[in-house]
Design a protein around this motif. Structure first.
Motif, PDB file in Angstrom:
ATOM      1  N   GLY A  16     -20.954  63.663 132.984  1.00 48.75           N
ATOM      2  CA  GLY A  16     -21.182  64.833 132.152  1.00 48.75           C
ATOM      3  C   GLY A  16     -22.051  64.572 130.938  1.00 48.75           C
ATOM      4  N   GLY A  17     -22.388  63.311 130.706  1.00 48.57           N
ATOM      5  CA  GLY A  17     -23.219  62.950 129.567  1.00 48.57           C
ATOM      6  C   GLY A  17     -24.639  62.660 129.987  1.00 48.57           C
ATOM      7  N   LEU A  18     -25.425  62.149 129.050  1.00 47.96           N
ATOM      8  CA  LEU A  18     -26.801  61.785 129.354  1.00 47.96           C
ATOM      9  C   LEU A  18     -26.847  60.502 130.171  1.00 47.96           C
ATOM     10  CD1 LEU A  18     -28.715  62.318 125.984  1.00 47.96           C
ATOM     11  CD2 LEU A  18     -28.880  63.731 128.042  1.00 47.96           C
ATOM     12  N   SER A  19     -27.692  60.479 131.160  1.00 46.57           N
ATOM     13  CA  SER A  19     -27.952  59.218 131.842  1.00 46.57           C
ATOM     14  C   SER A  19     -28.782  58.330 130.922  1.00 46.57           C
ATOM     15  CB  SER A  19     -28.711  59.466 133.150  1.00 46.57           C
ATOM     16  OG  SER A  19     -30.019  59.934 132.875  1.00 46.57           O
ATOM     17  N   VAL A  20     -28.762  57.059 131.184  1.00 43.89           N
ATOM     18  CA  VAL A  20     -29.561  56.138 130.385  1.00 43.89           C
ATOM     19  C   VAL A  20     -31.037  56.494 130.511  1.00 43.89           C
ATOM     20  CG1 VAL A  20     -30.265  53.726 130.087  1.00 43.89           C
ATOM     21  CG2 VAL A  20     -27.869  54.280 130.565  1.00 43.89           C
ATOM     22  N   GLU A  21     -31.467  56.879 131.713  1.00 44.65           N
ATOM     23  CA  GLU A  21     -32.864  57.256 131.922  1.00 44.65           C
ATOM     24  C   GLU A  21     -33.224  58.486 131.093  1.00 44.65           C
ATOM     25  OE1 GLU A  21     -35.872  58.804 135.475  1.00 44.65           O
ATOM     26  OE2 GLU A  21     -33.716  58.583 135.861  1.00 44.65           O
ATOM     27  N   ALA A  22     -32.350  59.506 131.100  1.00 40.81           N
ATOM     28  CA  ALA A  22     -32.620  60.721 130.334  1.00 40.81           C
ATOM     29  C   ALA A  22     -32.663  60.422 128.841  1.00 40.81           C
ATOM     30  CB  ALA A  22     -31.562  61.781 130.632  1.00 40.81           C
ATOM     31  N   TYR A  23     -31.765  59.560 128.402  1.00 37.99           N
ATOM     32  CA  TYR A  23     -31.750  59.190 126.983  1.00 37.99           C
ATOM     33  C   TYR A  23     -33.066  58.517 126.590  1.00 37.99           C
ATOM     34  CZ  TYR A  23     -30.457  56.897 122.633  1.00 37.99           C
ATOM     35  OH  TYR A  23     -30.429  56.464 121.322  1.00 37.99           O
ATOM     36  N   ASP A  24     -33.529  57.596 127.422  1.00 37.43           N
ATOM     37  CA  ASP A  24     -34.791  56.915 127.116  1.00 37.43           C
ATOM     38  C   ASP A  24     -35.959  57.894 127.102  1.00 37.43           C
ATOM     39  OD1 ASP A  24     -33.484  54.496 126.918  1.00 37.43           O
ATOM     40  OD2 ASP A  24     -33.955  53.867 128.970  1.00 37.43           O
ATOM     41  N   ARG A  25     -35.942  58.866 127.984  1.00 37.41           N
ATOM     42  CA  ARG A  25     -37.013  59.876 128.012  1.00 37.41           C
ATOM     43  C   ARG A  25     -36.976  60.746 126.759  1.00 37.41           C
ATOM     44  NH1 ARG A  25     -36.441  63.194 133.292  1.00 37.41           N
ATOM     45  NH2 ARG A  25     -38.302  64.232 132.438  1.00 37.41           N
ATOM     46  N   LEU A  26     -35.771  61.068 126.296  1.00 36.02           N
ATOM     47  CA  LEU A  26     -35.653  61.863 125.077  1.00 36.02           C
ATOM     48  C   LEU A  26     -36.157  61.074 123.869  1.00 36.02           C
ATOM     49  CD1 LEU A  26     -32.206  63.570 125.713  1.00 36.02           C
ATOM     50  CD2 LEU A  26     -34.391  64.741 125.415  1.00 36.02           C
ATOM     51  N   ARG A  27     -35.860  59.793 123.833  1.00 36.97           N
ATOM     52  CA  ARG A  27     -36.400  58.943 122.760  1.00 36.97           C
ATOM     53  C   ARG A  27     -37.926  58.982 122.767  1.00 36.97           C
ATOM     54  NH1 ARG A  27     -33.884  57.264 118.223  1.00 36.97           N
ATOM     55  NH2 ARG A  27     -31.784  56.548 118.630  1.00 36.97           N
ATOM     56  N   ALA A  28     -38.486  58.889 123.956  1.00 33.34           N
ATOM     57  CA  ALA A  28     -39.940  58.888 124.068  1.00 33.34           C
ATOM     58  C   ALA A  28     -40.532  60.247 123.708  1.00 33.34           C
ATOM     59  CB  ALA A  28     -40.349  58.502 125.497  1.00 33.34           C
ATOM     60  N   GLU A  29     -39.724  61.299 123.783  1.00 36.60           N
ATOM     61  CA  GLU A  29     -40.165  62.657 123.496  1.00 36.60           C
ATOM     62  C   GLU A  29     -40.251  62.940 121.998  1.00 36.60           C
ATOM     63  OE1 GLU A  29     -41.270  66.628 124.534  1.00 36.60           O
ATOM     64  OE2 GLU A  29     -41.165  64.781 125.716  1.00 36.60           O
ATOM     65  N   LEU A  30     -39.648  62.093 121.177  1.00 33.04           N
ATOM     66  CA  LEU A  30     -39.564  62.365 119.742  1.00 33.04           C
ATOM     67  C   LEU A  30     -40.917  62.645 119.071  1.00 33.04           C
ATOM     68  CD1 LEU A  30     -36.760  60.045 118.289  1.00 33.04           C
ATOM     69  CD2 LEU A  30     -37.054  62.484 117.839  1.00 33.04           C
ATOM     70  N   PRO A  31     -41.948  61.825 119.278  1.00 38.55           N
ATOM     71  CA  PRO A  31     -43.229  62.120 118.606  1.00 38.55           C
ATOM     72  C   PRO A  31     -43.799  63.482 118.983  1.00 38.55           C
ATOM     73  CG  PRO A  31     -43.201  59.866 119.427  1.00 38.55           C
ATOM     74  CD  PRO A  31     -42.010  60.543 120.024  1.00 38.55           C
ATOM     75  N   SER A  32     -43.741  63.835 120.258  1.00 39.94           N
ATOM     76  CA  SER A  32     -44.241  65.131 120.698  1.00 39.94           C
ATOM     77  C   SER A  32     -43.415  66.262 120.100  1.00 39.94           C
ATOM     78  CB  SER A  32     -44.209  65.212 122.227  1.00 39.94           C
ATOM     79  OG  SER A  32     -44.526  66.519 122.667  1.00 39.94           O
ATOM     80  N   TYR A  33     -42.118  66.062 120.054  1.00 40.82           N
ATOM     81  CA  TYR A  33     -41.240  67.092 119.478  1.00 40.82           C
ATOM     82  C   TYR A  33     -41.571  67.296 117.999  1.00 40.82           C
ATOM     83  CZ  TYR A  33     -36.988  69.737 118.517  1.00 40.82           C
ATOM     84  OH  TYR A  33     -36.105  70.715 118.144  1.00 40.82           O
ATOM     85  N   ALA A  34     -41.749  66.203 117.287  1.00 41.28           N
ATOM     86  CA  ALA A  34     -42.079  66.296 115.861  1.00 41.28           C
ATOM     87  C   ALA A  34     -43.406  67.011 115.647  1.00 41.28           C
ATOM     88  CB  ALA A  34     -42.115  64.902 115.245  1.00 41.28           C
ATOM     89  N   GLU A  35     -44.380  66.760 116.507  1.00 40.28           N
ATOM     90  CA  GLU A  35     -45.680  67.415 116.383  1.00 40.28           C
ATOM     91  C   GLU A  35     -45.555  68.917 116.608  1.00 40.28           C
ATOM     92  OE1 GLU A  35     -49.389  68.440 115.681  1.00 40.28           O
ATOM     93  OE2 GLU A  35     -48.525  66.456 115.267  1.00 40.28           O
ATOM     94  N   ARG A  36     -44.747  69.327 117.577  1.00 39.60           N
ATOM     95  CA  ARG A  36     -44.551  70.751 117.820  1.00 39.60           C
ATOM     96  C   ARG A  36     -43.810  71.410 116.657  1.00 39.60           C
ATOM     97  NH1 ARG A  36     -41.759  71.202 123.402  1.00 39.60           N
ATOM     98  NH2 ARG A  36     -41.109  69.045 122.940  1.00 39.60           N
TER      99      ARG A  36
END
Length: 328
Positions: A174-194
């Motif tokens: 029911g939680g984040l997979s390790v893969e999904a967590y790593d992808r969300l970490r990588a998403e941070l710069p793009s999220y901040a730019e938006r």
């Protein structure tokens, strides 16, 4: 800022006696009399009592620490936008308690009889009016304890949320997979730019309900009134559209690109056309909707700030909303 020190024991006799005494006192001050037993609904984030009186039912609400700002917020809104909310009978900001009159039937009740989206088309401009009325008071609302989710801080909140491994339940069912967590970490710069792009458009932050669906709107003869503000934050106004349009889409089984959803979006955005062109407003709406999953995840984390074992039933919502950033 007023906060509750710790989660109350709503089932305890001492708390129940104290809360009932407060309700009785406030009802009496309002010139009414309690005429029967209360009916209770308990969730991890709040307790609600329907209290029968000789002047019609009234509603008592107690919030947990994560949503305690709702009590003072409803009092502030009755001053800032009195035509769009119920005026509370009483509020206790220290306890996180509010007592409200009955609001009549909900928009959900109306749509159950007449599932015409014209009802939403009429309701949304009133909500936008409420948002415009509170825009100049956002600093006051933050001081009162309303969470700050403005685009300028949202990326930082996202980063902090990613550090909360317990809430995200990384690697657990029911939680984040390790893969999904790593992808969300990588998403941070793009999220901040938006977030920066959304802030640069310049539409002022205001109060954002963050859970505006047909069950949280009264549809009385005196117009539409909006309630249940426990998830609210000071944020970009258009973030509202994430939950609102989605709830309409699912209820009416519409496709994501249905023209009726665009018409409702435009009916809501009309309130800002005095200052911005339609193309800019649509761009801002698209950005705010895309960024809004973080706000929803944060709202759920606050709502589940309790030791109540029932919180486990809803714990998937915190990581679940974040996964939406990945298109999961």
């Amino acid at each position: 800022m007023t906060t509750i020190e710790r989660a109350p024991d709503w089932s305890g006799e001492q708390w129940q006696t104290r809360a009932r005494a407060w309700v009785d006192e406030q009802v009496t001050r309002a010139g009414r009399q309690v005429t029967g037993q209360v009916e209770a609904r308990v969730r991890p984030w709040s307790l609600v009592w329907r209290v029968p009186t000789d002047g019609g039912p009234v509603w008592f609400k107690a919030n947990n620490p994560g949503t305690a700002h709702e009590a003072v917020l409803v009092a502030a809104l009755s001053r800032l936008a009195p035509q769009r909310v119920l005026t509370p009978i009483a509020v206790d900001p220290q306890e996180g308690w509010s007592l409200l009159p009955d609001g009549g039937e909900s928009l959900r009740d109306v749509l159950g009889r007449d599932p015409d989206l014209k009802h939403w088309e009429r309701a949304l401009p009133g909500y936008a009016e409420l948002q415009r009325a509170t825009a100049s008071q956002v600093d006051e609302l933050v001081v009162l304890g309303v969470p700050d989710h403005r685009p300028e801080v949202l990326a930082g909140l996202f980063a902090d949320l990613l550090d909360d491994h317990e809430s995200l339940r990384i690697g657990s069912e029911g939680g984040l997979s390790v893969e999904a967590y790593d992808r969300l970490r990588a998403e941070l710069p793009s999220y901040a730019e938006r977030c920066r792009r959304l802030a640069d458009i310049g539409i002022p932050a205001t109060l954002q309900h963050d859970d505006l669906h047909d069950g949280n709107v009264f549809a009385g003869s005196d117009g539409y009134r909006f309630f249940d503000w426990g998830d609210a934050s000071v944020a970009h106004p258009f973030g509202t559209l994430l939950v609102t349009l989605r709830s309409i889409r699912y209820a009416d089984e519409l496709s994501a690109d249905d023209a009726r959803l665009a018409r409702l979006r435009d009916a809501y955005l009309e309130a800002w056309t005095d200052r911005y062109d339609r193309r800019t407003l649509v761009e801002a709406a698209d950005l705010a909707i895309a960024l809004g999953a973080v706000s929803r995840s944060l709202s759920w984390r606050r709502a589940l700030d309790t030791a109540d074992p029932a919180r486990a039933e809803y714990a998937d919502a915190v990581p679940g909303w974040l996964e939406e950033l990945l298109g999961v």
